[in-house]
Write a protein that holds these residues in place. Structure first.
Motif, mmCIF file in Angstrom:
data_model
loop_
_atom_site.group_PDB
_atom_site.id
_atom_site.type_symbol
_atom_site.label_atom_id
_atom_site.label_comp_id
_atom_site.label_asym_id
_atom_site.label_seq_id
_atom_site.Cartn_x
_atom_site.Cartn_y
_atom_site.Cartn_z
ATOM 1 N N GLY A 1 0.790 -1.226 0.000
ATOM 2 C CA GLY A 1 0.000 0.000 0.000
ATOM 3 C C GLY A 1 0.824 1.279 0.000
ATOM 4 O O GLY A 1 0.273 2.371 -0.103
ATOM 5 N N GLN A 2 2.131 1.163 0.105
ATOM 6 C CA GLN A 2 3.008 2.328 0.126
ATOM 7 C C GLN A 2 3.310 2.791 -1.297
ATOM 8 O O GLN A 2 3.473 1.985 -2.202
ATOM 9 C CB GLN A 2 4.320 1.993 0.829
ATOM 10 C CG GLN A 2 4.169 1.615 2.284
ATOM 11 C CD GLN A 2 3.761 2.801 3.129
ATOM 12 O OE1 GLN A 2 4.259 3.897 2.955
ATOM 13 N NE2 GLN A 2 2.837 2.587 4.045
ATOM 14 N N ALA A 3 3.394 4.105 -1.466
ATOM 15 C CA ALA A 3 3.774 4.659 -2.773
ATOM 16 C C ALA A 3 5.250 4.360 -3.012
ATOM 17 O O ALA A 3 6.086 4.597 -2.140
ATOM 18 C CB ALA A 3 3.515 6.149 -2.810
ATOM 19 N N PHE A 4 5.574 3.828 -4.196
ATOM 20 C CA PHE A 4 6.958 3.547 -4.557
ATOM 21 C C PHE A 4 7.548 4.704 -5.352
ATOM 22 O O PHE A 4 8.670 5.111 -5.127
ATOM 23 C CB PHE A 4 7.055 2.250 -5.366
ATOM 24 C CG PHE A 4 8.454 1.863 -5.707
ATOM 25 C CD1 PHE A 4 9.269 1.260 -4.766
ATOM 26 C CD2 PHE A 4 8.976 2.111 -6.969
ATOM 27 C CE1 PHE A 4 10.581 0.909 -5.068
ATOM 28 C CE2 PHE A 4 10.282 1.765 -7.284
ATOM 29 C CZ PHE A 4 11.086 1.154 -6.336
ATOM 30 N N SER A 5 6.776 5.231 -6.292
ATOM 31 C CA SER A 5 7.228 6.373 -7.093
ATOM 32 C C SER A 5 6.027 7.116 -7.647
ATOM 33 O O SER A 5 4.943 6.562 -7.788
ATOM 34 C CB SER A 5 8.153 5.921 -8.231
ATOM 35 O OG SER A 5 7.487 5.034 -9.096
ATOM 36 N N THR A 6 6.239 8.389 -7.942
ATOM 37 C CA THR A 6 5.211 9.237 -8.545
ATOM 38 C C THR A 6 5.852 10.004 -9.684
ATOM 39 O O THR A 6 6.963 10.516 -9.543
ATOM 40 C CB THR A 6 4.629 10.213 -7.509
ATOM 41 O OG1 THR A 6 4.065 9.449 -6.436
ATOM 42 C CG2 THR A 6 3.547 11.086 -8.111
ATOM 43 N N HIS A 7 5.159 10.058 -10.802
ATOM 44 C CA HIS A 7 5.691 10.688 -12.004
ATOM 45 C C HIS A 7 4.690 11.700 -12.538
ATOM 46 O O HIS A 7 3.519 11.373 -12.724
ATOM 47 C CB HIS A 7 5.977 9.631 -13.071
ATOM 48 C CG HIS A 7 6.834 8.506 -12.557
ATOM 49 N ND1 HIS A 7 8.194 8.522 -12.653
ATOM 50 C CD2 HIS A 7 6.512 7.361 -11.906
ATOM 51 C CE1 HIS A 7 8.684 7.425 -12.102
ATOM 52 N NE2 HIS A 7 7.684 6.700 -11.643
#
Length: 113
Positions: free
Chosen positions: A63-69
């Motif tokens: 459920g954790q964000a790994f990356s955002t683009h």
């Protein structure tokens, strides 16, 4: 002396769970090996839904964000960092109006070396 920590995955690949997507056309692995993440070239479709995407987020199994683009208008190819040997959810959204356009599940695989 050069020291590496962690596992090295080779023959990395990305497999979407579903073939029908209004946003994503193709996922292509950009490198034959990876450590904690693999770079994937993502091709966006020429659809009204895809043209409204402003952000793509990669969410791990926990459920954790790994990356955002961030996506710019008219962009059709995006490099995404995906964690190796995990199932992830890729969320395409429009941050201007706070809407989720699509969620796509993909598995990222590789052989540990």
């Amino acid at each position: 002396m050069l020291v590496f920590s962690g596992c090295l995955s080779v023959n990395t690949s990305v497999h979407p769970a579903a073939n029908e997507s209004v946003v994503f056309e193709e996922f292509t692995v950009n490198e034959p090996w990876a450590s904690n993440h693999v770079w994937v070239n993502t091709t966006l479709r020429s659809t009204p839904a895809a043209s409204n995407v402003t952000t793509i987020s990669v969410i791990q199994e926990n459920g954790q964000a790994f990356s955002t683009h961030q996506i710019t208008s008219g962009e059709t190819s995006v490099f995404l960092a995906l964690p190796t040997n995990q199932n992830v959810t890729i969320v395409a959204s429009n941050t201007a109006n706070s809407t989720t356009i699509e969620k796509t599940n993909v598995s990222v695989a590789g052989s540990d070396n």
